[in-house]
Design a protein around this motif. Structure first.
Motif, PDB file in Angstrom:
ATOM      1  N   CYS A   1      -3.025   7.877  -1.281  1.00  0.00           N
ATOM      2  CA  CYS A   1      -4.313   7.644  -0.617  1.00  0.00           C
ATOM      3  C   CYS A   1      -4.803   8.950   0.014  1.00  0.00           C
ATOM      4  CB  CYS A   1      -4.120   6.571   0.454  1.00  0.00           C
ATOM      5  SG  CYS A   1      -5.569   6.295   1.497  1.00  0.00           S
TER       6      CYS A   1
ATOM      7  N   CYS B   1      -3.479  -3.115   3.459  1.00  0.00           N
ATOM      8  CA  CYS B   1      -4.497  -2.116   3.779  1.00  0.00           C
ATOM      9  C   CYS B   1      -5.713  -2.394   2.898  1.00  0.00           C
ATOM     10  CB  CYS B   1      -3.973  -0.704   3.525  1.00  0.00           C
ATOM     11  SG  CYS B   1      -5.259   0.547   3.785  1.00  0.00           S
TER      12      CYS B   1
ATOM     13  N   GLY C   1      -6.154   9.316   2.753  1.00  0.00           N
ATOM     14  CA  GLY C   1      -6.063   9.252   4.214  1.00  0.00           C
ATOM     15  C   GLY C   1      -7.298   8.700   4.899  1.00  0.00           C
ATOM     16  N   TYR C   2      -7.828   7.656   4.314  1.00  0.00           N
ATOM     17  CA  TYR C   2      -9.056   7.071   4.861  1.00  0.00           C
ATOM     18  C   TYR C   2      -8.924   6.704   6.346  1.00  0.00           C
ATOM     19  CZ  TYR C   2     -12.934   3.859   5.558  1.00  0.00           C
ATOM     20  OH  TYR C   2     -14.056   3.232   6.043  1.00  0.00           O
ATOM     21  N   CYS C   3      -7.821   6.101   6.723  1.00  0.00           N
ATOM     22  CA  CYS C   3      -7.689   5.634   8.114  1.00  0.00           C
ATOM     23  C   CYS C   3      -7.670   6.789   9.113  1.00  0.00           C
ATOM     24  CB  CYS C   3      -6.460   4.748   8.274  1.00  0.00           C
ATOM     25  SG  CYS C   3      -4.920   5.555   7.835  1.00  0.00           S
TER      26      CYS C   3
ATOM     27  N   TYR D   1      -0.799   0.736  12.404  1.00  0.00           N
ATOM     28  CA  TYR D   1      -1.826   0.521  11.374  1.00  0.00           C
ATOM     29  C   TYR D   1      -1.208   0.586   9.982  1.00  0.00           C
ATOM     30  CZ  TYR D   1      -6.259   0.839   8.979  1.00  0.00           C
ATOM     31  OH  TYR D   1      -7.330   0.577   8.161  1.00  0.00           O
ATOM     32  N   PRO D   2      -1.606  -0.232   9.008  1.00  0.00           N
ATOM     33  CA  PRO D   2      -2.628  -1.277   9.097  1.00  0.00           C
ATOM     34  C   PRO D   2      -2.061  -2.646   9.479  1.00  0.00           C
ATOM     35  CG  PRO D   2      -2.031  -0.963   6.816  1.00  0.00           C
ATOM     36  CD  PRO D   2      -1.193  -0.007   7.621  1.00  0.00           C
TER      37      PRO D   2
ATOM     38  N   TYR E   1       0.861  -1.192   0.000  1.00  0.00           N
ATOM     39  CA  TYR E   1       0.000   0.000   0.000  1.00  0.00           C
ATOM     40  C   TYR E   1       0.892   1.234   0.000  1.00  0.00           C
ATOM     41  CZ  TYR E   1       0.977  -0.125   5.027  1.00  0.00           C
ATOM     42  OH  TYR E   1       1.591  -0.182   6.242  1.00  0.00           O
ATOM     43  N   ASN E   2       0.325   2.333  -0.480  1.00  0.00           N
ATOM     44  CA  ASN E   2       1.097   3.563  -0.596  1.00  0.00           C
ATOM     45  C   ASN E   2       0.271   4.724  -0.053  1.00  0.00           C
ATOM     46  OD1 ASN E   2       2.521   5.820  -1.323  1.00  0.00           O
ATOM     47  ND2 ASN E   2       2.987   5.120  -3.398  1.00  0.00           N
ATOM     48  N   CYS E   3       0.558   5.119   1.158  1.00  0.00           N
ATOM     49  CA  CYS E   3      -0.224   6.173   1.814  1.00  0.00           C
ATOM     50  C   CYS E   3      -0.135   7.499   1.050  1.00  0.00           C
ATOM     51  CB  CYS E   3       0.236   6.363   3.254  1.00  0.00           C
ATOM     52  SG  CYS E   3       0.058   4.877   4.274  1.00  0.00           S
TER      53      CYS E   3
ATOM     54  N   TYR F   1      -8.526  -0.810   2.543  1.00  0.00           N
ATOM     55  CA  TYR F   1      -9.028   0.357   1.821  1.00  0.00           C
ATOM     56  C   TYR F   1      -8.180   0.618   0.582  1.00  0.00           C
ATOM     57  CZ  TYR F   1     -10.152   5.125   0.517  1.00  0.00           C
ATOM     58  OH  TYR F   1     -10.510   6.241  -0.204  1.00  0.00           O
ATOM     59  N   TYR F   2      -6.876   0.511   0.726  1.00  0.00           N
ATOM     60  CA  TYR F   2      -5.998   0.793  -0.414  1.00  0.00           C
ATOM     61  C   TYR F   2      -6.192  -0.233  -1.526  1.00  0.00           C
ATOM     62  CZ  TYR F   2      -1.980   2.447  -3.021  1.00  0.00           C
ATOM     63  OH  TYR F   2      -1.182   2.965  -4.011  1.00  0.00           O
TER      64      TYR F   2
HETATM   65  S1  SF4 Z   1      -6.058   3.980   4.487  1.00  0.00           S
HETATM   66 FE1  SF4 Z   1      -4.262   2.637   4.119  1.00  0.00          FE
HETATM   67  S2  SF4 Z   1      -3.174   3.530   2.365  1.00  0.00           S
HETATM   68 FE2  SF4 Z   1      -4.593   5.060   3.177  1.00  0.00          FE
HETATM   69  S3  SF4 Z   1      -3.361   6.329   4.571  1.00  0.00           S
HETATM   70 FE3  SF4 Z   1      -4.353   4.696   5.782  1.00  0.00          FE
HETATM   71  S4  SF4 Z   1      -2.868   2.989   5.824  1.00  0.00           S
HETATM   72 FE4  SF4 Z   1      -2.233   4.380   4.198  1.00  0.00          FE
END
Ligand code: SF4
Ligand code: SF4
Length: 118
Positions: A7, A93, A9-11, A88-89, A2-4, A95-96
């Protein structure tokens, strides 16, 4: 995996982000505050959690962590972030995975999923 950085920033939009006393102490130290002031500024007591992260409005998810930069879509206290954010995660991930799947399916690299459930 996964690559934040790709993203939105769902989490960081989770309804409840619980902190430990040590997390509040770390944030207090980061901002040069006393524990009680940091607790008052950064946390609320709710849902059985003594220290739950305060949140603020966000155009994409409705609400996000008070430390989230809603323009750059990133954490502003990375060095002092709470323990739950550090772990986390864990593995993948979810969501990712979903986000990438939808971006591929819709042929839209900028697509943002505002809701998702595992
Ligand atoms: S939801 Fe997953 S990919 Fe998105 S910021 Fe959080 S840990 Fe990173
Ligand atoms: S402290 Fe940082 S990583 Fe943790 S929820 Fe808030 S913005 Fe996200």
């Amino acid at each position: 995996m996964y690559n934040c950085a790709k993203c939105p920033g769902y989490c960081c939009s989770y309804d409840l982000i619980p902190l430990t006393k040590r997390d509040v102490e770390r944030l207090a130290q980061h901002f040069g505050l006393g524990f009680r002031e940091a607790r008052r500024k950064f946390t609320v007591e709710r849902d059985g959690e003594k220290y739950a992260m305060r949140r603020k409005k966000d155009e994409i998810f409705g609400k996000v962590c008070r430390f989230f930069d809603t323009e750059a879509r990133r954490c502003t206290v990375y060095q002092a972030r709470p323990s739950t954010c550090r772990t986390y995660p864990g593995g993948r991930c979810g969501y990712y995975d979903f986000l990438c799947s939808e971006r591929n399916r819709q042929e839209d690299p900028d697509f943002i999923a505002t809701t998702w459930s595992s």
